[in-house]
Each structure stands twice: as structure tokens, then as C-alpha cells.
Motif scaffolding. Structure first.
Motif, short mmCIF file in Angstrom:
data_model
loop_
_atom_site.label_atom_id
_atom_site.label_comp_id
_atom_site.label_asym_id
_atom_site.label_seq_id
_atom_site.Cartn_x
_atom_site.Cartn_y
_atom_site.Cartn_z
N ARG A 308 0.84 -1.21 0.00
CA ARG A 308 0.00 0.00 0.00
C ARG A 308 0.87 1.25 0.00
N CYS A 334 -6.57 12.51 7.51
CA CYS A 334 -5.49 11.69 6.97
C CYS A 334 -4.20 11.87 7.76
N LYS A 376 -14.43 8.56 6.89
CA LYS A 376 -15.53 7.94 6.15
C LYS A 376 -16.79 8.79 6.23
N GLN A 380 -18.66 10.51 2.99
CA GLN A 380 -20.05 10.15 2.69
C GLN A 380 -21.01 11.34 2.80
N ALA A 396 -9.18 10.52 -3.09
CA ALA A 396 -9.93 9.36 -2.61
C ALA A 396 -9.07 8.10 -2.62
N THR A 397 -8.19 8.00 -3.61
CA THR A 397 -7.28 6.85 -3.67
C THR A 397 -6.34 6.84 -2.47
N SER A 400 -8.28 5.84 0.61
CA SER A 400 -8.58 4.41 0.63
C SER A 400 -7.35 3.59 1.03
N ILE A 403 -6.75 3.89 4.73
CA ILE A 403 -7.70 3.08 5.50
C ILE A 403 -7.26 1.62 5.52
N ASP A 404 -6.79 1.13 4.37
CA ASP A 404 -6.27 -0.25 4.33
C ASP A 404 -5.07 -0.41 5.26
#
Length: 483
Positions: A308, A334, A376, A380, A396-397, A400, A403-404
Motif C-alpha cells: 500500500r 489523513c 468515512k 459520505q 480518494a485513492t 482508501s 484506511i487499508d
């Protein structure tokens, strides 16, 4: 009259000949510099070279000393050959090869003598046929067994020696009269050579594969923590305190951002060290049958995080960065995710390195998960409906991927906690972490002759500073909320 081309060729050859001493001198100097760098980087490698020389010199006495030579004869050379092929850098690797070679030689020698005896009962005509059949059958079966995964991992060298020894004793026994004496001499000299390797490897400045593996896992987690900390500064253009805007992308941050590559390429090394560590007896804080498989699990999860991080690094260097406004919108969540995960990784690395257990890593993981939930909720919300999709995708990438990484951070924390429970890590009170940091650490790789490993006092002090920074960041965010 010579042509111009011929004169140019002669001049070129002459120039290369005259430049040869300079080229040779440059090569010699570069080799000397490389030798110095390797020796300074890890003095234990120099000591290992001296240990190999000592072992070969000792077993060579069986060939030089006349009374010993009369007992063993030319078979004494097998002791020298055993030292050359068995002696490895770590104790575990040497023990593994030594035991594989000794047991395989003993088993193959016994079977080889038995095969020779059975073949001799068939008479002069049938003896070579039966010996050839025995050699074919054992070589085929042993070669196929080498493909079994567990055998390939731990006993491949032993199977190879089994094939070699059985074939040598069976075939040479066809011409030799005293087969038992020949097998006895070879087994004795191989046992002597292997014993010399094991004794010198264990008792003269030992390098334990288990310790190497232990500290390498801790170092991987610290590398991941450094990456996340540097990523926040570079991606969100946050300069360190006291630095000018021109020093944002300094070389230190760049080295941290490339550190994940060491983690990505570590699987083969981890597997080898874990395999060697399983051969080692109990030493220091590592008992026999230490749960090395849990270290492999932590290493595998670390590599998943590193994949990642490779994507995050590619995003930094990408030409498409997306909207700066969107990046500023998700910056707070972030940044908190990265910093909390960074502190968790460093705390987990320090926990493994010092074999101590504290609850601060769980606190950092919980804070990171809270930041994930906040992010999140933000993503949303209905405020993104009118946003251009192309400008939203890069940010957004990144979100994501982060988050992973937090999910894998939690899995790594659970694995480290399981490891701490099974191996009985010392429980440390987080309120006394400052006192612990000021005490000398015994966590660096141990060698009586050299200790190249870095001291851990700096890492402990750095952890305390990071906790204080987190508190300052929380107070700043509270002030902004009140305003």
C-alpha cells in the motif's frame, strides 16, 4: 606507407596499454573501499571469516599430523571439505547443515554397506547389476522426496548428501575390500569436521539467526512508521518545525519514503532466518521452539502494508495530483491516521526489540480507527456531490490506501500482542516510560566481540517526543473547534 586507420588503431592500443596501470589502481582502490565499508557496517562478518579460517586450520591437523594421518589416511580431507560446505554465518545455519550432513552420511553409509553386502551374495556376475539397481532406486526416490515442501525447506541439503554418500560407498565398495573401514573413516572425519564447525560457531562470537530475525522484524515496523510520518509531511506539504519551505522534500524524507522497498524484498530473508532459527538451541531470551511462525506472520502483514505504501509513493510522484482544495479538506483526518499509525508501528517495533509490552500501541491504533471513522463520515457527506470526479479520484485513492493501512496496523498489533503473550514479554507501565527510556537497553544483537546494532535509547526518547507532539496536536484541534 601505413594508412591513417592503422596509425589510429596503434595509437588507440598504445593509449589503452598506458592507461592500464591507472585502471588497475582504480579497481584495487574501489575493492579496498568496499572491503572497508563491509567491515565497518558489520564487524561480525570479519570475525566470521576468521572463525572459518580457524576451523579449517584445526581440522587440517588430521592431514598434517602423522599419527592422525596414519589412522584416517586420505579420508582426513573429508573433514576439511565438511568445514568448507557446512560453516555458515549464523549458528542456526551451521547447525542445520551439520546435522543434515551427519545424519544423512550415517544413514546412507549404513544402507550403502547393506546394499554392498546383499549385492555380493549374488556372485561376481550379479553384483554390479544389483549395485546399479540399488543406486538407481535410492537416487530416484531421494530426488523425488526433495520436492516435498517441508523437506525442501529444512532437509534438502541432507537429501543431497544422502544420495552422494550412498552412491560413493556402493560404487566404490565394488572395488574396495574393506567397505566397513572406508565408511567408518568417512563418517568419523565428517563428524569431526561438523563438530568443529558447530563448536566454533556457538562458542566463538556466535551470531544467532533467531536474534537477527527478531531485530529485523522490529526494524521493518520502524521503517513503516518512518514512511507514514514522512508521507504526511511530503503529501500535505507540512514542513518540520524550524525548517524553511525550501527544505520540505529533504533527502531524509526521501530516504524514509523509499524504505518500504526493504520490507517488500524481505520474504526470502525472513523465511531463511526463521528456518535457521528453528535449528538453534535456547539462548538468551529465546527458548527452544520459540514461536518463530508468529514473526513470519508479522513480516507478511508488514509486506502487505508496504504494498500500500508503494502505491502511496507512486501517488506522490504522479503527474495527476487532483484538487488542492480536496486535499486540504481531508488533511486533518489523513494526517491523524498517518501519525497515529506511525506511532503505533514505532511502539510495536520498540516492543519487539526490547521484548516489553505496553498499552500505548493499542491507544494509537484506537485513535487511528477513530480518524478512519471520521474520514468515512466526511467522504459520505453530501458536500461532494457537486465535486468534479476527476479531481476527487487522487485524494480518494490516498484515503482508501490509508484506511487499508490502518486495518493492517490493527492486525499487526494483534499479532504482536499474541507474540508478547506467548513469549512472556515484560509488562511496562506507560506512565514510567520516560524512566525506562533513560535506562540502558540490552536489545541490540549480541556478540561478545562486536556489537554493531544501534542502541535503543534514541528510539525510546523519540517515542516520548512523539507522544507529546500528539498531545499538542490534540490541544490545537480543540482550540480550533472552540473558535
Amino acid at each position: 606507407m601505413a594508412s591513417p586507420n592503422t596509425n589510429q588503431e596503434k595509437a588507440g592500443v598504445l593509449g589503452r596499454v598506458l592507461a592500464l596501470p591507472k585502471v588497475v589502481k582504480g579497481k584495487v582502490l574501489s575493492i579496498c573501499r568496499l572491503t572497508k565499508e563491509i567491515a565497518q557496517d558489520d564487524p561480525r562478518k570479519v570475525i566470521h571469516s576468521l572463525k572459518v579460517g580457524l576451523a579449517i586450520s584445526l581440522v587440517s591437523l588430521f592431514y598434517y599430523y602423522q599419527p592422525l594421518y596414519e589412522n584416517f589416511g586420505l579420508s582426513a580431507m573429508w573433514a576439511v571439505m565438511t568445514v568448507v560446505v557446512v560453516f555458515e554465518y549464523t549458528v542456526g545455519a551451521t547447525l542445520g547443515k551439520g546435522l543434515n550432513r551427519t545424519i544423512a552420511t550415517l544413514a546412507a553409509g549404513a544402507l550403502g554397506v547393506g546394499a554392498h553386502y546383499l549385492a555380493s551374495l549374488s556372485g561376481a556376475t550379479g553384483e554390479p547389476i544389483l549395485i546399479g539397481a540399488f543406486v538407481f532406486v535410492q537416487a530416484a526416490i531421494a530426488s523425488f522426496i526433495r520436492f516435498f515442501p517441508k523437506v525442501k525447506a529444512r532437509y534438502d541439503y541432507g537429501m543431497l548428501i544422502f544420495i552422494l554418500t550412498f552412491s560413493l560407498i556402493s560404487v566404490s565398495g565394488f572395488r574396495e575390500v574393506e567397505v566397513l573401514e572406508m565408511a567408518h573413516k568417512r563418517l568419523s572425519t565428517i563428524f569431526i569436521g561438523g563438530s568443529a564447525c558447530v563448536m566454533i560457531s556457538i562458542f566463538v562470537c556466535p551470531v544467532w539467526a533467531g536474534e537477527e530475525f527478531h531485530y529485523s522484524i522490529a526494524h521493518k515496523l520502524e521503517i513503516l512508521g518512518d514512511f507514514l510520518e514522512a508521507f504526511v509531511r511530503v503529501y500535505f506539504k507540512i514542513s518540520k518545525e524550524g525548517e524553511s519551505e525550501d527544505n520540505k522534500g529533504d533527502s531524509k524524507d526521501k530516504s524514509f519514503l523509499e524504505g518500504y522497498k526493504k520490507v517488500l524484498n524481505s520474504k526470502s530473508v525472513d523465511d531463511s532466518l526463521a528456518n535457521f532459527a528453528k535449528w538453534e538451541p535456547g539462548h538468551g531470551k529465546f527458548r527452544f521452539r520459540h514461536p518463530w511462525d508468529l514473526y513470519l506472520k508479522v513480516g507478511a502483514l508488514s509486506r502487505q502494508c508496504a504494498y500500500r505504501m508503494e502505491a502511496l509513493d507512486a501517488n506522490i510522484n504522479s503527474d495527476i495530483q487532483g484538487s488542492q482544495e480536496i486535499r486540504i479538506t481531508i488533511q486533518e483526518q489523513c494526517s491523524e491516521m498517518c501519525l497515529e499509525a506511525s506511532k503505533a508501528f514505532k511502539e510495536l517495533g520498540s516492543s519487539i526489540r526490547t521484548m516489553t509490552m505496553s498499552s500505548s500501541s493499542d491507544t494509537h491504533v484506537a485513535n487511528a480507527k477513530a480518524a478512519v471513522k471520521s474520514l468515512k463520515t466526511l467522504l459520505q457527506s453530501s458536500s461532494w456531490k457537486e465535486t468534479d470526479l476527476l479531481s476527487l479520484i487522487p485524494a480518494a485513492t490516498v484515503a482508501s490506501l490509508l484506511i487499508d493501512i490502518i486495518e493492517f496496523t490493527e492486525k499487526i498489533a494483534d499479532s504482536v500482542n499474541n507474540l508478547a503473550t506467548l513469549t512472556h514479554f515484560e509488562v511496562v507501565d506507560t506512565d514510567k516510560s520516560t524512566t525506562k527510556a533513560q535506562q540502558p537497553s540490552q536489545s541490540s544483537p549480541h556478540c561478545e566481540c562486536a556489537e554493531p546494532g544501534p542502541k535503543t535509547d534514541h528510539n525510546s526518547l523519540q517515542l516520548v517526543i512523539l507522544i507529546e507532539d500528539s498531545a499538542l496536536a490534540v490541544s490545537d484541534s480543540e482550540k480550533s473547534n472552540r473558535v
